[in-house]
Scaffold this motif. Structure first.
Motif, PDB file in Angstrom:
ATOM      1  N   UNK A 153     -64.538  59.216 -63.116  1.00 25.56           N
ATOM      2  CA  UNK A 153     -64.592  58.669 -61.756  1.00 25.56           C
ATOM      3  C   UNK A 153     -63.189  58.369 -61.236  1.00 25.56           C
ATOM      4  N   UNK A 154     -62.374  57.740 -62.068  1.00 23.84           N
ATOM      5  CA  UNK A 154     -61.013  57.410 -61.651  1.00 23.84           C
ATOM      6  C   UNK A 154     -60.209  58.677 -61.372  1.00 23.84           C
ATOM      7  N   UNK A 155     -60.366  59.680 -62.225  1.00 20.24           N
ATOM      8  CA  UNK A 155     -59.647  60.931 -62.046  1.00 20.24           C
ATOM      9  C   UNK A 155     -60.082  61.634 -60.758  1.00 20.24           C
ATOM     10  N   UNK A 199     -77.070  46.760 -72.610  1.00 28.00           N
ATOM     11  CA  UNK A 199     -77.072  48.214 -72.802  1.00 28.00           C
ATOM     12  C   UNK A 199     -77.692  48.926 -71.610  1.00 28.00           C
ATOM     13  N   UNK A 200     -78.782  48.383 -71.070  1.00 28.05           N
ATOM     14  CA  UNK A 200     -79.416  49.024 -69.913  1.00 28.05           C
ATOM     15  C   UNK A 200     -78.537  48.918 -68.674  1.00 28.05           C
ATOM     16  N   UNK A 201     -77.757  47.836 -68.570  1.00 28.84           N
ATOM     17  CA  UNK A 201     -76.809  47.727 -67.448  1.00 28.84           C
ATOM     18  C   UNK A 201     -75.728  48.791 -67.577  1.00 28.84           C
ATOM     19  N   UNK A 202     -75.242  49.009 -68.784  1.00 32.74           N
ATOM     20  CA  UNK A 202     -74.244  50.055 -69.012  1.00 32.74           C
ATOM     21  C   UNK A 202     -74.814  51.431 -68.694  1.00 32.74           C
ATOM     22  N   UNK A 203     -76.049  51.676 -69.116  1.00 30.00           N
ATOM     23  CA  UNK A 203     -76.695  52.958 -68.837  1.00 30.00           C
ATOM     24  C   UNK A 203     -76.846  53.176 -67.336  1.00 30.00           C
ATOM     25  N   UNK A 204     -77.175  52.116 -66.619  1.00 26.46           N
ATOM     26  CA  UNK A 204     -77.328  52.219 -65.170  1.00 26.46           C
ATOM     27  C   UNK A 204     -75.979  52.494 -64.503  1.00 26.46           C
ATOM     28  N   UNK A 205     -74.931  51.838 -64.975  1.00 23.71           N
ATOM     29  CA  UNK A 205     -73.593  52.103 -64.457  1.00 23.71           C
ATOM     30  C   UNK A 205     -73.225  53.566 -64.638  1.00 23.71           C
ATOM     31  N   UNK A 206     -73.490  54.076 -65.814  1.00 17.89           N
ATOM     32  CA  UNK A 206     -73.175  55.480 -66.108  1.00 17.89           C
ATOM     33  C   UNK A 206     -73.969  56.405 -65.188  1.00 17.89           C
ATOM     34  N   UNK A 207     -75.268  56.153 -65.079  1.00 17.76           N
ATOM     35  CA  UNK A 207     -76.136  57.033 -64.295  1.00 17.76           C
ATOM     36  C   UNK A 207     -75.767  57.028 -62.820  1.00 17.76           C
ATOM     37  N   UNK A 208     -75.562  55.846 -62.248  1.00 15.36           N
ATOM     38  CA  UNK A 208     -75.243  55.763 -60.826  1.00 15.36           C
ATOM     39  C   UNK A 208     -73.889  56.403 -60.542  1.00 15.36           C
ATOM     40  N   UNK A 217     -69.187  65.360 -54.955  1.00 19.52           N
ATOM     41  CA  UNK A 217     -68.081  66.147 -55.472  1.00 19.52           C
ATOM     42  C   UNK A 217     -66.984  65.311 -56.070  1.00 19.52           C
ATOM     43  N   UNK A 218     -67.349  64.095 -56.481  1.00 23.46           N
ATOM     44  CA  UNK A 218     -66.386  63.222 -57.158  1.00 23.46           C
ATOM     45  C   UNK A 218     -66.130  61.943 -56.406  1.00 23.46           C
ATOM     46  N   UNK A 219     -65.993  62.011 -55.090  1.00 22.06           N
ATOM     47  CA  UNK A 219     -65.682  60.811 -54.312  1.00 22.06           C
ATOM     48  C   UNK A 219     -66.978  60.183 -53.838  1.00 22.06           C
ATOM     49  N   UNK A 220     -67.304  58.998 -54.384  1.00 24.51           N
ATOM     50  CA  UNK A 220     -68.588  58.389 -54.084  1.00 24.51           C
ATOM     51  C   UNK A 220     -68.532  57.397 -52.961  1.00 24.51           C
ATOM     52  N   UNK A 221     -69.687  57.253 -52.288  1.00 21.49           N
ATOM     53  CA  UNK A 221     -69.778  56.221 -51.252  1.00 21.49           C
ATOM     54  C   UNK A 221     -70.418  54.959 -51.800  1.00 21.49           C
ATOM     55  N   UNK A 222     -70.799  54.998 -53.097  1.00 19.19           N
ATOM     56  CA  UNK A 222     -71.293  53.797 -53.735  1.00 19.19           C
ATOM     57  C   UNK A 222     -72.753  53.476 -53.500  1.00 19.19           C
TER      58      UNK A 222
END
Length: 225
Positions: A153-155, A199-208, A217-222
């Motif tokens: 995401x940062x990249x 763990x489920x919060x981490x999984x949700x962070x990853x998925x979203x 295409x990389x740049x998210x609107x959140x």
């Protein structure tokens, strides 16, 4: 009871607390939320909290939810997080600058007509008893995938981060700090708050994050559509 101490469980917290409805706000246990309080009703709320238990319930507004509301006030969601005022300063122009330290999540049982200009509610902390235990469930976090997703995401957005601090952070601090800082919308923030485990919060962070990058295409609107 002393105020400057950790809370060991639900019974040590006030059952009725003032509510501070903030759209898109997220407070999690053992995290810090800075606030600039200037509306007279919320200045009165801070005064009342300082005179009693120093507790404030951070909760999101929910314009589409008809339940849990009082006339003339925005609707609120049913789950928030209570924080303790641990730092406070007067601005000199009537404002308070303060930090809330997250303690535990709560469910709103019912709003209380207390006659105050700010909203108050009877709340239940029991469903989130694990919030009182630091690092509960930390071993189940998929740290490697979380860090890889953060790096992608940062990249993609040409952003930089203090990777030494990130790599040194324990799982609970890492997951919760990223959840609070993530540029997601109110729905996603509330889902992160209500995630049953770390763990489920981490999984949700990853998925979203992954879905946001895939859609844009990389740049998210959140936000999710």
């Amino acid at each position: 009871m002393a105020i400057n101490k950790p809370y060991a469980g639900p019974s040590e917290l006030a059952p009725i607390i003032p509510l501070f409805p903030l759209e898109g706000a997220l407070l999690l246990p053992r995290c810090q939320l800075p606030l600039n309080v200037f509306e007279p009703r919320y200045v009165a709320m801070i005064d009342a909290a300082l005179a009693s238990h120093r507790l404030i319930g951070i909760i999101q507004t929910a314009p589409q939810q008809p339940a849990l509301t009082v006339p003339g006030a925005p609707d609120i969601v049913g789950v928030g997080c209570v924080g303790r005022i641990t730092e406070i300063a007067e601005s000199g122009d009537g404002r308070y600058l303060l930090n809330l330290s997250g303690i535990a999540r709560f469910k709103v049982v019912a709003e209380v007509d207390s006659g105050t200009p700010f909203r108050q509610a009877k709340v239940d902390y029991e469903p989130y008893r694990d919030d009182f235990t630091p690092n509960a469930g930390t071993e189940a976090v998929d740290r490697a995938t979380l860090l890889r997703t953060l790096a992608d995401y940062l990249d993609a957005n040409q952003l930089e981060a203090d990777w030494k601090s990130i790599k040194d952070a324990p799982n609970e601090a890492l997951v919760n700090a990223l959840a609070m800082m993530a540029p997601f919308g109110p729905r996603e923030k509330q889902a992160l708050l209500e995630a049953p485990t770390l763990a489920s919060r981490a999984e949700m962070l990853i998925a979203v994050t992954q879905m946001t990058m895939a859609r844009t295409g990389g740049e998210g609107d959140g936000t999710l559509q």
